[in-house]
Design a protein around this motif. Structure first.
Motif, short mmCIF file in Angstrom:
data_model
loop_
_atom_site.label_atom_id
_atom_site.label_comp_id
_atom_site.label_asym_id
_atom_site.label_seq_id
_atom_site.Cartn_x
_atom_site.Cartn_y
_atom_site.Cartn_z
N ASP A 27 0.84 -1.21 0.00
CA ASP A 27 0.00 0.00 0.00
C ASP A 27 0.87 1.25 0.00
N GLU A 28 1.95 1.23 0.75
CA GLU A 28 2.86 2.38 0.78
C GLU A 28 3.58 2.53 -0.56
N ILE A 29 3.91 1.43 -1.21
CA ILE A 29 4.52 1.50 -2.54
C ILE A 29 3.54 2.15 -3.51
N LYS A 30 2.30 1.72 -3.47
CA LYS A 30 1.27 2.31 -4.36
C LYS A 30 1.11 3.80 -4.09
N ARG A 31 1.07 4.16 -2.81
CA ARG A 31 0.91 5.57 -2.44
C ARG A 31 2.09 6.39 -2.95
N GLY A 32 3.29 5.88 -2.74
CA GLY A 32 4.48 6.58 -3.21
C GLY A 32 4.53 6.67 -4.73
N CYS A 33 4.14 5.61 -5.39
CA CYS A 33 4.12 5.61 -6.86
C CYS A 33 3.09 6.60 -7.40
N ALA A 34 2.00 6.79 -6.68
CA ALA A 34 0.99 7.76 -7.13
C ALA A 34 1.59 9.16 -7.22
N PHE A 35 2.49 9.50 -6.30
CA PHE A 35 3.14 10.80 -6.34
C PHE A 35 4.12 10.91 -7.52
N LEU A 36 4.63 9.77 -7.96
CA LEU A 36 5.62 9.75 -9.04
C LEU A 36 5.02 9.45 -10.41
N GLU A 37 3.70 9.35 -10.46
CA GLU A 37 3.01 8.93 -11.68
C GLU A 37 3.37 9.79 -12.89
N LYS A 38 3.54 11.08 -12.71
CA LYS A 38 3.80 11.98 -13.83
C LYS A 38 5.29 12.26 -14.05
N GLU A 39 6.15 11.63 -13.27
CA GLU A 39 7.60 11.81 -13.41
C GLU A 39 8.07 11.25 -14.75
N LYS A 40 9.17 11.80 -15.24
CA LYS A 40 9.73 11.31 -16.50
C LYS A 40 10.23 9.88 -16.39
N ASN A 41 10.92 9.57 -15.32
CA ASN A 41 11.51 8.25 -15.16
C ASN A 41 11.16 7.63 -13.80
N PRO A 42 9.89 7.29 -13.61
CA PRO A 42 9.54 6.64 -12.35
C PRO A 42 10.12 5.22 -12.31
N PRO A 43 10.25 4.63 -11.14
CA PRO A 43 10.74 3.25 -11.06
C PRO A 43 9.84 2.32 -11.89
N TYR A 44 10.44 1.31 -12.48
CA TYR A 44 9.69 0.41 -13.36
C TYR A 44 8.52 -0.25 -12.65
N TYR A 45 8.64 -0.52 -11.37
CA TYR A 45 7.55 -1.19 -10.67
C TYR A 45 6.37 -0.25 -10.49
N CYS A 46 6.59 1.04 -10.49
CA CYS A 46 5.47 1.99 -10.46
C CYS A 46 4.71 1.95 -11.79
N LEU A 47 5.44 1.91 -12.87
CA LEU A 47 4.79 1.85 -14.19
C LEU A 47 3.94 0.60 -14.32
N LEU A 48 4.46 -0.52 -13.90
CA LEU A 48 3.73 -1.77 -14.02
C LEU A 48 2.52 -1.81 -13.09
N THR A 49 2.65 -1.24 -11.93
CA THR A 49 1.54 -1.21 -10.98
C THR A 49 0.39 -0.40 -11.54
N TYR A 50 0.68 0.78 -12.09
CA TYR A 50 -0.39 1.64 -12.60
C TYR A 50 -0.95 1.14 -13.91
N GLN A 51 -0.17 0.49 -14.75
CA GLN A 51 -0.70 -0.08 -15.97
C GLN A 51 -1.73 -1.15 -15.65
N ASN A 52 -1.44 -1.96 -14.65
CA ASN A 52 -2.37 -3.05 -14.29
C ASN A 52 -3.58 -2.55 -13.53
N GLU A 53 -3.44 -1.51 -12.74
CA GLU A 53 -4.58 -1.00 -11.96
C GLU A 53 -5.56 -0.22 -12.83
N SER A 54 -5.09 0.36 -13.93
CA SER A 54 -5.96 1.17 -14.76
C SER A 54 -6.87 0.32 -15.65
#
Length: 92
Positions: free
Chosen positions: A64-91
């Motif tokens: 849950d904390e990873i998801k929360r942190g990734c939400a803040f980085l969603e619009k970053e140019k180079n977010p961590p790859y696990y953030c990209l995969l998390t949001y692609q699957n959740e959408s």
């Protein structure tokens, strides 16, 4: 290896939000090596003062904390790859 780690995050994110006395630590649930990966990801993206990024906590707290942190980085140019995969699957 990265694919397996992403599957672990997705699996852990589906865990119940109810904390009970029987709930295992993430290290007990996934093993030391895999839980340490989640902890590193958590620390990397968390902006919390005292985040739950500890393998003694339940996996759902960490993910849950990873998801929360990734939400803040969603619009970053180079977010961590696990953030990209998390949001692609959740959408979906």
């Amino acid at each position: 290896m990265k694919f397996i780690n992403v599957l672990i995050v997705l699996f852990c994110s589906t865990l119940s939000y109810n904390v009970s006395a029987e709930e295992k630590s993430c290290a007990a649930e996934l093993g030391k090596k895999q839980s340490e990966i989640l902890v590193k990801w958590c620390i990397n993206v968390s902006s919390a003062t005292h985040p739950p990024c500890n393998s003694l906590n339940a996996c759902n707290l960490i993910t849950d904390e990873i998801k929360r942190g990734c939400a803040f980085l969603e619009k970053e140019k180079n977010p961590p790859y696990y953030c990209l995969l998390t949001y692609q699957n959740e959408s979906k």
